[in-house]
Design an enzyme around this catalytic site. Sequence first.
Site, short mmCIF file in Angstrom:
data_model
loop_
_atom_site.label_atom_id
_atom_site.label_comp_id
_atom_site.label_asym_id
_atom_site.label_seq_id
_atom_site.Cartn_x
_atom_site.Cartn_y
_atom_site.Cartn_z
CG HIS A 104 -19.43 -43.32 69.37
ND1 HIS A 104 -20.79 -43.40 69.56
CD2 HIS A 104 -18.87 -43.62 70.57
CE1 HIS A 104 -21.05 -43.73 70.81
NE2 HIS A 104 -19.90 -43.87 71.45
NE ARG A 117 -25.92 -42.55 80.57
CZ ARG A 117 -25.54 -42.48 81.82
NH1 ARG A 117 -25.96 -41.51 82.57
NH2 ARG A 117 -24.73 -43.39 82.32
#
Length: 278
Positions: A33, A183
């Site tokens: 990100h 994840r």
Amino acid sequence: MEVIGTLEALRARLRGEPAIACVPTMGNIHQGHLSLVRIACEHAPLVVTTIFVNRLQFGANEDFDGYPRTFEDDCDSLERAGNAIVFHPNESQMYPEPQVFTVEPPAVANKLEGRFRPGHFRGVATVVLKLFNMVQPHYAVFGKKDYQQISIVRHMVEQLALPVRIIPAETVRADDGLALSSRNRYLTAEQRSEAPRLNSVLRRVREQVEAGDRNFEAIEFAADAELARHGWHVDYVVVRSRRTLMQPGARERELVVLGAAKLGNTRLIDNLEILAPA
Ligand code: PAF
């Protein structure tokens, strides 16, 4: 860095801003990100990162409540990366009433990820359109790791003539090739050391196709078998047209190999673009 929670405050703050770049996220910010934020900073003086865990894109069997929410840490990391504003609406700001108007993406949204996550891209397209209407960015940065997502978002922007330019960003990887993902935190130590195999199998597919092999079915089968041999439950490993995400045409050169497979309960996805020889 400013944190804004309501649409009213966001509109007031952004009024008159000449250029805005947006990074839509669901939080649990990692280096992937942050690289999107840095790219956004290169495109506009004001970067707005949105953090909203979007219920609409979770399937009935997916753990919306268990999705990691790490807002304080996210803000620290975003601030260090040069992000100016975090838009963090709560559920009642985003969906004050049930969202009955939705964006219905085309049939490709029911393939690949959509086959295993029915309705997922309707939820993504709906929230992305809504976030675009709220932030009204000139640019929006999306990671190529979610290849089908960025493809659907680009198509939506084109077909609905939305005044935003979509900037694709390369996938950020750990040194061993594993694509960064929220994840990955669910992997056990043993699974974490196995996880880079997904990327190495996709690299092998890319090598084969770039060497001129167009027997995609056989290549995909071998890739699938290699993962299964090492304990993965494979959803798909397929070579597709970059443009349509459908089976490539006979002479099509701009391809992508996409893979999705589970290690234990953790489902990982990855992809690599391929340029097949002429
Ligand atoms: O990629 C994500 O994190 C989400 O799908 C997005 C684009 C923020 C929409 O909720």
